[in-house]
Motif scaffolding. Structure first.
Motif, PDB file in Angstrom:
ATOM      1  N   PRO A 142      27.223 -18.805 -39.662  1.00  0.00           N
ATOM      2  CA  PRO A 142      26.077 -18.895 -38.752  1.00  0.00           C
ATOM      3  C   PRO A 142      26.427 -19.460 -37.371  1.00  0.00           C
ATOM      4  N   GLU A 143      27.260 -20.471 -37.326  1.00  0.00           N
ATOM      5  CA  GLU A 143      27.637 -21.057 -36.032  1.00  0.00           C
ATOM      6  C   GLU A 143      28.421 -20.053 -35.196  1.00  0.00           C
ATOM      7  N   ALA A 144      29.292 -19.298 -35.824  1.00  0.00           N
ATOM      8  CA  ALA A 144      30.056 -18.263 -35.116  1.00  0.00           C
ATOM      9  C   ALA A 144      29.122 -17.188 -34.577  1.00  0.00           C
ATOM     10  N   ALA A 145      28.121 -16.804 -35.369  1.00  0.00           N
ATOM     11  CA  ALA A 145      27.158 -15.799 -34.912  1.00  0.00           C
ATOM     12  C   ALA A 145      26.395 -16.309 -33.700  1.00  0.00           C
ATOM     13  N   ARG A 146      25.975 -17.574 -33.725  1.00  0.00           N
ATOM     14  CA  ARG A 146      25.268 -18.148 -32.558  1.00  0.00           C
ATOM     15  C   ARG A 146      26.171 -18.132 -31.327  1.00  0.00           C
ATOM     16  N   LEU A 147      27.423 -18.466 -31.493  1.00  0.00           N
ATOM     17  CA  LEU A 147      28.375 -18.450 -30.389  1.00  0.00           C
ATOM     18  C   LEU A 147      28.531 -17.030 -29.837  1.00  0.00           C
ATOM     19  N   PHE A 148      28.729 -16.068 -30.743  1.00  0.00           N
ATOM     20  CA  PHE A 148      28.951 -14.683 -30.351  1.00  0.00           C
ATOM     21  C   PHE A 148      27.739 -14.098 -29.628  1.00  0.00           C
ATOM     22  N   TYR A 149      26.538 -14.443 -30.056  1.00  0.00           N
ATOM     23  CA  TYR A 149      25.324 -13.892 -29.455  1.00  0.00           C
ATOM     24  C   TYR A 149      24.815 -14.708 -28.271  1.00  0.00           C
ATOM     25  N   ASP A 150      25.547 -15.715 -27.853  1.00  0.00           N
ATOM     26  CA  ASP A 150      25.188 -16.500 -26.669  1.00  0.00           C
ATOM     27  C   ASP A 150      25.497 -15.656 -25.430  1.00  0.00           C
ATOM     28  N   SER A 151      24.462 -15.110 -24.800  1.00  0.00           N
ATOM     29  CA  SER A 151      24.671 -14.187 -23.676  1.00  0.00           C
ATOM     30  C   SER A 151      25.246 -14.866 -22.435  1.00  0.00           C
ATOM     31  N   SER A 152      25.317 -16.177 -22.425  1.00  0.00           N
ATOM     32  CA  SER A 152      25.965 -16.851 -21.291  1.00  0.00           C
ATOM     33  C   SER A 152      27.491 -16.850 -21.459  1.00  0.00           C
ATOM     34  N   ARG A 153      27.980 -16.500 -22.660  1.00  0.00           N
ATOM     35  CA  ARG A 153      29.423 -16.493 -22.928  1.00  0.00           C
ATOM     36  C   ARG A 153      30.027 -15.091 -22.958  1.00  0.00           C
ATOM     37  N   PHE A 154      29.250 -14.114 -23.410  1.00  0.00           N
ATOM     38  CA  PHE A 154      29.766 -12.752 -23.580  1.00  0.00           C
ATOM     39  C   PHE A 154      28.791 -11.750 -22.981  1.00  0.00           C
ATOM     40  N   VAL A 155      29.320 -10.637 -22.491  1.00  0.00           N
ATOM     41  CA  VAL A 155      28.490  -9.512 -22.057  1.00  0.00           C
ATOM     42  C   VAL A 155      29.005  -8.259 -22.743  1.00  0.00           C
ATOM     43  N   ARG A 156      28.111  -7.351 -23.015  1.00  0.00           N
ATOM     44  CA  ARG A 156      28.481  -6.092 -23.654  1.00  0.00           C
ATOM     45  C   ARG A 156      28.767  -5.018 -22.615  1.00  0.00           C
ATOM     46  N   HIS A 157      27.934  -4.997 -21.562  1.00  0.00           N
ATOM     47  CA  HIS A 157      28.050  -3.960 -20.538  1.00  0.00           C
ATOM     48  C   HIS A 157      29.436  -4.001 -19.895  1.00  0.00           C
ATOM     49  N   GLY A 158      30.130  -2.868 -19.951  1.00  0.00           N
ATOM     50  CA  GLY A 158      31.446  -2.767 -19.345  1.00  0.00           C
ATOM     51  C   GLY A 158      32.591  -3.315 -20.169  1.00  0.00           C
ATOM     52  N   ALA A 159      32.303  -3.791 -21.371  1.00  0.00           N
ATOM     53  CA  ALA A 159      33.361  -4.377 -22.194  1.00  0.00           C
ATOM     54  C   ALA A 159      34.282  -3.307 -22.788  1.00  0.00           C
ATOM     55  N   MET A 160      33.792  -2.095 -22.921  1.00  0.00           N
ATOM     56  CA  MET A 160      34.573  -1.008 -23.508  1.00  0.00           C
ATOM     57  C   MET A 160      34.822   0.048 -22.430  1.00  0.00           C
ATOM     58  N   PRO A 161      36.021   0.612 -22.366  1.00  0.00           N
ATOM     59  CA  PRO A 161      36.266   1.692 -21.399  1.00  0.00           C
ATOM     60  C   PRO A 161      35.237   2.817 -21.581  1.00  0.00           C
ATOM     61  N   MET A 162      34.719   3.351 -20.474  1.00  0.00           N
ATOM     62  CA  MET A 162      33.627   4.316 -20.523  1.00  0.00           C
ATOM     63  C   MET A 162      33.956   5.548 -21.374  1.00  0.00           C
ATOM     64  N   ALA A 163      35.187   6.047 -21.316  1.00  0.00           N
ATOM     65  CA  ALA A 163      35.534   7.227 -22.111  1.00  0.00           C
ATOM     66  C   ALA A 163      35.358   6.956 -23.601  1.00  0.00           C
ATOM     67  N   ILE A 164      35.748   5.792 -24.048  1.00  0.00           N
ATOM     68  CA  ILE A 164      35.599   5.424 -25.460  1.00  0.00           C
ATOM     69  C   ILE A 164      34.129   5.169 -25.767  1.00  0.00           C
ATOM     70  N   HIS A 165      33.477   4.462 -24.883  1.00  0.00           N
ATOM     71  CA  HIS A 165      32.057   4.138 -25.058  1.00  0.00           C
ATOM     72  C   HIS A 165      31.232   5.408 -25.250  1.00  0.00           C
ATOM     73  N   MET A 166      31.406   6.380 -24.369  1.00  0.00           N
ATOM     74  CA  MET A 166      30.621   7.609 -24.436  1.00  0.00           C
ATOM     75  C   MET A 166      30.987   8.439 -25.670  1.00  0.00           C
ATOM     76  N   THR A 167      32.250   8.437 -26.050  1.00  0.00           N
ATOM     77  CA  THR A 167      32.686   9.221 -27.211  1.00  0.00           C
ATOM     78  C   THR A 167      32.154   8.626 -28.509  1.00  0.00           C
ATOM     79  N   LEU A 168      32.242   7.319 -28.661  1.00  0.00           N
ATOM     80  CA  LEU A 168      31.865   6.679 -29.922  1.00  0.00           C
ATOM     81  C   LEU A 168      30.391   6.303 -30.008  1.00  0.00           C
ATOM     82  N   LEU A 169      29.812   5.884 -28.879  1.00  0.00           N
ATOM     83  CA  LEU A 169      28.490   5.277 -28.933  1.00  0.00           C
ATOM     84  C   LEU A 169      27.411   6.037 -28.174  1.00  0.00           C
ATOM     85  N   GLY A 170      27.778   6.752 -27.123  1.00  0.00           N
ATOM     86  CA  GLY A 170      26.794   7.468 -26.319  1.00  0.00           C
ATOM     87  C   GLY A 170      26.152   6.580 -25.264  1.00  0.00           C
ATOM     88  N   GLN A 171      25.362   7.214 -24.420  1.00  0.00           N
ATOM     89  CA  GLN A 171      24.707   6.516 -23.317  1.00  0.00           C
ATOM     90  C   GLN A 171      23.537   5.673 -23.833  1.00  0.00           C
TER      91      GLN A 171
END
Length: 80
Positions: free
Chosen positions: A7-36
């Motif tokens: 649980p403590e690790a999950a709280r750390l991971f979901y703390d938006s002041s520490r991590f961002v999702r946008h731009g974390a993955m190269p766009m070619a991979i992002h679009m291929t695996l996950l879509g827009q």
């Protein structure tokens, strides 16, 4: 690479002041695996709003119902 669990690790991971999702993955991979506009590429309110429909069935009651009604072969991979 660092692995964290619990649980403590999950709280750390979901703390938006520490991590961002946008731009974390190269766009070619992002679009291929996950879509827009996938939930994995959104942050803050946009992430929470997009994720909510996926979390609705994740209540203890819904999971218990699934465990009681789904065939065992779907839930547990039998060792051979």
């Amino acid at each position: 690479m660092v692995w964290v669990t619990g649980p403590e690790a999950a709280r750390l991971f979901y703390d938006s002041s520490r991590f961002v999702r946008h731009g974390a993955m190269p766009m070619a991979i992002h679009m291929t695996l996950l879509g827009q506009s996938c939930v994995q590429g959104l942050d803050d309110d946009a992430h929470r709003h997009r994720k909510q429909p996926f979390m609705t069935p994740m209540t203890h009651e819904c999971i218990e119902h699934l465990l009681q009604t789904a065939p065992r072969s779907l839930l547990v991979r039998e060792a051979k």
